[in-house]
Design a protein around this motif. Structure first.
Motif, PDB file in Angstrom:
ATOM      1  N   ALA A 110      26.981  34.150  33.260  1.00  0.00           N
ATOM      2  CA  ALA A 110      27.596  32.825  33.179  1.00  0.00           C
ATOM      3  C   ALA A 110      28.775  32.849  32.219  1.00  0.00           C
ATOM      4  CB  ALA A 110      26.561  31.805  32.703  1.00  0.00           C
ATOM      5  N   GLY A 111      29.669  31.874  32.392  1.00  0.00           N
ATOM      6  CA  GLY A 111      30.777  31.769  31.458  1.00  0.00           C
ATOM      7  C   GLY A 111      31.808  30.762  31.905  1.00  0.00           C
ATOM      8  N   SER A 112      32.822  30.583  31.081  1.00  0.00           N
ATOM      9  CA  SER A 112      33.930  29.679  31.365  1.00  0.00           C
ATOM     10  C   SER A 112      35.163  30.478  31.748  1.00  0.00           C
ATOM     11  CB  SER A 112      34.218  28.811  30.136  1.00  0.00           C
ATOM     12  OG  SER A 112      34.585  29.637  29.034  1.00  0.00           O
ATOM     13  N   ALA A 113      36.260  29.762  32.000  1.00  0.00           N
ATOM     14  CA  ALA A 113      37.571  30.383  32.232  1.00  0.00           C
ATOM     15  C   ALA A 113      37.521  31.439  33.330  1.00  0.00           C
ATOM     16  CB  ALA A 113      38.108  30.990  30.932  1.00  0.00           C
ATOM     17  N   LEU A 114      36.960  31.064  34.471  1.00  0.00           N
ATOM     18  CA  LEU A 114      36.831  31.995  35.588  1.00  0.00           C
ATOM     19  C   LEU A 114      38.189  32.526  36.037  1.00  0.00           C
ATOM     20  CD1 LEU A 114      34.629  31.815  38.676  1.00  0.00           C
ATOM     21  CD2 LEU A 114      37.081  31.758  39.058  1.00  0.00           C
ATOM     22  N   ARG A 115      38.246  33.812  36.330  1.00  0.00           N
ATOM     23  CA  ARG A 115      39.424  34.453  36.927  1.00  0.00           C
ATOM     24  C   ARG A 115      38.982  35.265  38.127  1.00  0.00           C
ATOM     25  NH1 ARG A 115      43.996  35.612  33.347  1.00  0.00           N
ATOM     26  NH2 ARG A 115      43.713  34.545  31.352  1.00  0.00           N
ATOM     27  N   VAL A 116      39.866  35.424  39.083  1.00  0.00           N
ATOM     28  CA  VAL A 116      39.600  36.313  40.203  1.00  0.00           C
ATOM     29  C   VAL A 116      40.690  37.378  40.250  1.00  0.00           C
ATOM     30  CG1 VAL A 116      38.523  34.425  41.491  1.00  0.00           C
ATOM     31  CG2 VAL A 116      40.899  35.049  41.980  1.00  0.00           C
ATOM     32  N   ARG A 117      40.311  38.566  40.719  1.00  0.00           N
ATOM     33  CA  ARG A 117      41.285  39.627  40.914  1.00  0.00           C
ATOM     34  C   ARG A 117      41.484  39.848  42.405  1.00  0.00           C
ATOM     35  NH1 ARG A 117      40.741  45.687  38.376  1.00  0.00           N
ATOM     36  NH2 ARG A 117      39.417  46.029  40.206  1.00  0.00           N
ATOM     37  N   LEU A 118      42.715  39.664  42.853  1.00  0.00           N
ATOM     38  CA  LEU A 118      43.084  39.899  44.239  1.00  0.00           C
ATOM     39  C   LEU A 118      43.726  41.275  44.352  1.00  0.00           C
ATOM     40  CD1 LEU A 118      44.617  36.405  45.028  1.00  0.00           C
ATOM     41  CD2 LEU A 118      42.255  37.174  45.337  1.00  0.00           C
ATOM     42  N   SER A 119      43.522  41.919  45.494  1.00  0.00           N
ATOM     43  CA  SER A 119      43.959  43.304  45.626  1.00  0.00           C
ATOM     44  C   SER A 119      44.749  43.547  46.907  1.00  0.00           C
ATOM     45  CB  SER A 119      42.747  44.240  45.604  1.00  0.00           C
ATOM     46  OG  SER A 119      43.151  45.586  45.744  1.00  0.00           O
ATOM     47  N   ASN A 120      45.868  44.210  46.737  1.00  0.00           N
ATOM     48  CA  ASN A 120      46.647  44.755  47.850  1.00  0.00           C
ATOM     49  C   ASN A 120      46.774  46.265  47.659  1.00  0.00           C
ATOM     50  OD1 ASN A 120      48.218  44.667  50.213  1.00  0.00           O
ATOM     51  ND2 ASN A 120      50.133  44.333  49.098  1.00  0.00           N
ATOM     52  N   ALA A 121      45.691  46.863  47.117  1.00  0.00           N
ATOM     53  CA  ALA A 121      45.725  48.269  46.725  1.00  0.00           C
ATOM     54  C   ALA A 121      46.026  49.196  47.889  1.00  0.00           C
ATOM     55  CB  ALA A 121      44.396  48.655  46.079  1.00  0.00           C
ATOM     56  N   PHE A 122      45.609  48.831  49.100  1.00  0.00           N
ATOM     57  CA  PHE A 122      45.800  49.705  50.250  1.00  0.00           C
ATOM     58  C   PHE A 122      46.863  49.172  51.212  1.00  0.00           C
ATOM     59  CE2 PHE A 122      41.762  50.782  48.461  1.00  0.00           C
ATOM     60  CZ  PHE A 122      41.703  52.159  48.568  1.00  0.00           C
ATOM     61  N   GLY A 123      47.553  48.126  50.803  1.00  0.00           N
ATOM     62  CA  GLY A 123      48.623  47.583  51.636  1.00  0.00           C
ATOM     63  C   GLY A 123      49.863  48.459  51.608  1.00  0.00           C
ATOM     64  N   ASP A 124      50.662  48.363  52.656  1.00  0.00           N
ATOM     65  CA  ASP A 124      51.922  49.112  52.702  1.00  0.00           C
ATOM     66  C   ASP A 124      53.136  48.189  52.660  1.00  0.00           C
ATOM     67  OD1 ASP A 124      51.927  47.967  55.227  1.00  0.00           O
ATOM     68  OD2 ASP A 124      51.883  49.867  56.329  1.00  0.00           O
ATOM     69  N   ARG A 125      52.897  46.907  52.328  1.00  0.00           N
ATOM     70  CA  ARG A 125      53.955  45.902  52.228  1.00  0.00           C
ATOM     71  C   ARG A 125      53.453  44.777  51.330  1.00  0.00           C
ATOM     72  NH1 ARG A 125      53.855  45.121  58.463  1.00  0.00           N
ATOM     73  NH2 ARG A 125      52.955  47.209  58.180  1.00  0.00           N
ATOM     74  N   PRO A 126      54.332  43.911  50.851  1.00  0.00           N
ATOM     75  CA  PRO A 126      53.887  42.802  50.005  1.00  0.00           C
ATOM     76  C   PRO A 126      52.918  41.875  50.745  1.00  0.00           C
ATOM     77  CG  PRO A 126      56.256  43.104  49.810  1.00  0.00           C
ATOM     78  CD  PRO A 126      55.806  43.965  50.959  1.00  0.00           C
ATOM     79  N   LEU A 127      51.986  41.306  49.999  1.00  0.00           N
ATOM     80  CA  LEU A 127      51.016  40.351  50.528  1.00  0.00           C
ATOM     81  C   LEU A 127      51.171  39.047  49.767  1.00  0.00           C
ATOM     82  CD1 LEU A 127      48.333  39.619  52.116  1.00  0.00           C
ATOM     83  CD2 LEU A 127      47.125  40.392  50.043  1.00  0.00           C
ATOM     84  N   THR A 128      51.389  37.957  50.511  1.00  0.00           N
ATOM     85  CA  THR A 128      51.488  36.636  49.893  1.00  0.00           C
ATOM     86  C   THR A 128      50.228  35.836  50.179  1.00  0.00           C
ATOM     87  OG1 THR A 128      53.892  36.571  50.020  1.00  0.00           O
ATOM     88  CG2 THR A 128      52.766  34.455  49.862  1.00  0.00           C
ATOM     89  N   LEU A 129      49.691  35.212  49.137  1.00  0.00           N
ATOM     90  CA  LEU A 129      48.578  34.275  49.263  1.00  0.00           C
ATOM     91  C   LEU A 129      49.077  32.943  48.745  1.00  0.00           C
ATOM     92  CD1 LEU A 129      45.967  36.767  47.910  1.00  0.00           C
ATOM     93  CD2 LEU A 129      45.998  35.892  50.226  1.00  0.00           C
ATOM     94  N   ASP A 130      49.114  31.936  49.621  1.00  0.00           N
ATOM     95  CA  ASP A 130      49.709  30.650  49.232  1.00  0.00           C
ATOM     96  C   ASP A 130      48.670  29.593  48.879  1.00  0.00           C
ATOM     97  OD1 ASP A 130      48.764  30.132  51.762  1.00  0.00           O
ATOM     98  OD2 ASP A 130      50.727  29.704  52.647  1.00  0.00           O
ATOM     99  N   SER A 131      47.395  29.953  48.934  1.00  0.00           N
ATOM    100  CA  SER A 131      46.341  29.055  48.475  1.00  0.00           C
ATOM    101  C   SER A 131      45.121  29.894  48.134  1.00  0.00           C
ATOM    102  CB  SER A 131      45.975  28.018  49.538  1.00  0.00           C
ATOM    103  OG  SER A 131      44.938  27.153  49.064  1.00  0.00           O
TER     104      SER A 131
END
Length: 406
Positions: free
Chosen positions: A70-91
């Motif tokens: 448990a805890g506060s200040a949740l963060r998520v890590r998003l990954s494009n580690a295996f992508g071959d081009r930029p990845l946009t996430l708009d939401s």
């Protein structure tokens, strides 16, 4: 009110206990992931990243993950580690799952990246979100919803989630209802870690580095019965400061080579050493190296273990070595592989190079034919475990051995 309804309301109330909204910017990385998400953060969930099919533009994902600490200040890590081009996430949003793809009303909120609700990850990079105000309970089903307008090419994710998540066409991330999330997926897309700031600053995490046995294959899907899940529940009640559990199991994974996903030596930095709050790595890998008749010797595998130990120690982490379990009866078993397994296990138990040992072989082996699994733990293929076997592995881990310092 049913017990389940009361629990859901308590979890929602905890998530809605908001703090002052102060955003701390985090940029998408252009090299190896940052060592930590932010000082004081501890990983509460993780999954090893790999190439996962092809990305599709205009698609949404509602990803269901289970928290450990448990805890506060949740963060998520998003990954494009295996992508071959930029990845946009708009939401990108996070809330509590009620049932299926539906969310607990009022629990879902948007995540930002450097103060912006849109983030673009260059090929090969990851990005941590800004901290989300509020607290997240241990043992909660968290729903991380995301939408990408332009995904294409190789996608990054975790194939064998043993958990149903949901896919939509179009951006339905802000919807509490699951009506537009009718398509199930058994994989996690673009998300590889979640961290929180525990109330106790001394809290740390253990990272389970393994193969399909750690990934949870043949445990009951959707019920969080992988052995790291059972371990997380033990740690929650144990008098130890290690409460977070990151499951970095990958089906088919090997220590020495990249045949089935990136091998343990090559994914150690991303999957283990950079997890926030990681204090210990529990290494349970090797059966795939020695059972495939590739000529891998005990000396080869021990050398791989030593590299992992050296790199983990250099990063300030302790290493618990788990002995390789029996697998006679599996199609690739033979006496030569068994001899290697026995020699490697002798090194793990008596070599003195691990900080502690979890003797999984002792727990799993048949008392009558020690080369075989106990029948009570065998799912039927003589290698993978049922739920009882998963619980037994978690029970073989000494919680105090995980709470070490270097």
């Amino acid at each position: 009110m049913t017990g389940r309804s009361a629990r859901v309301r308590r979890l929602a109330a905890a998530l809605l206990l908001t703090l002052a909204c102060q955003w701390a910017p985090v940029r998408a990385l252009t090299g190896p992931p940052a060592p930590i998400a932010r000082a004081g953060q501890v990983v509460t969930w993780a999954a090893s990243a790999d190439r996962l099919g092809e990305g599709a533009a205009g698609r949404g994902y509602r990803l269901i993950v289970h928290t450990s600490v448990a805890g506060s200040a949740l963060r998520v890590r998003l990954s494009n580690a295996f992508g071959d081009r930029p990845l946009t996430l708009d939401s990108v949003r996070a809330g509590l799952r009620r049932t299926g793809a539906a969310l607990v009303p009022g629990s879902d909120r948007p995540l930002t990246f450097g103060g912006a609700r849109t983030v673009t990850l260059p090929a090969g990079t990851v990005a941590w979100s800004d901290p989300l105000p509020g607290t997240v309970p241990a043992g909660a089903d968290l729903a991380v919803s995301l939408h990408t307008p332009d995904a294409a090419g190789p996608a990054t994710g975790h194939a064998m989630a043993m958990q149903t998540s949901y896919v939509s066409q179009g951006d339905h991330t802000a919807e509490t209802s699951g009506a537009n999330w009718a398509r199930p997926t058994g994989s996690w897309w673009y998300l590889d870690a979640v961290s929180v700031r525990p109330a106790n600053p001394a809290t740390g995490a253990v990272v389970a580095l393994g193969d399909s046995l750690t990934d949870g294959w043949q445990s009951t899907p959707g019920l969080d019965r992988r052995w790291p899940d059972y371990l997380a529940r033990r740690l929650h009640a144990a008098p130890t400061a290690v409460k977070g559990v990151a499951n970095e199991g990958m089906s088919g994974n090997k220590v020495l080579t990249d045949d089935a996903g990136t091998g343990a030596l090559h994914r150690l930095e991303r999957d283990v050493l950079t997890q926030p709050g990681a204090r210990t790595v529990l290494l349970f890998e090797g059966v795939n190296d020695l059972k495939a008749h590739t000529g891998v010797t005990a000396a080869d595998l021990i050398a791989g273990y030593r590299t992992i130990i050296r790199r983990a120690h250099a990063a300030g982490l302790c290493v618990v070595g788990a002995t390789i379990g029996p697998f006679a009866g599996w199609s690739e078993w033979d006496p030569a592989a068994e001899a290697v397994r026995q020699e490697v296990n002798r090194f793990i138990r008596a070599g003195g190079e691990f900080d502690a040992v979890a003797d999984f072989d002792r727990v799993l082996r048949s008392p009558h034919v020690p080369e075989r699994l106990r029948s009570a733990f065998d799912n039927g293929d003589h290698l993978h475990l049922d739920d009882a076997g998963m619980r037994a592995l978690a029970g073989a881990v000494d919680p105090h051995a995980l709470d070490c310092a270097r």
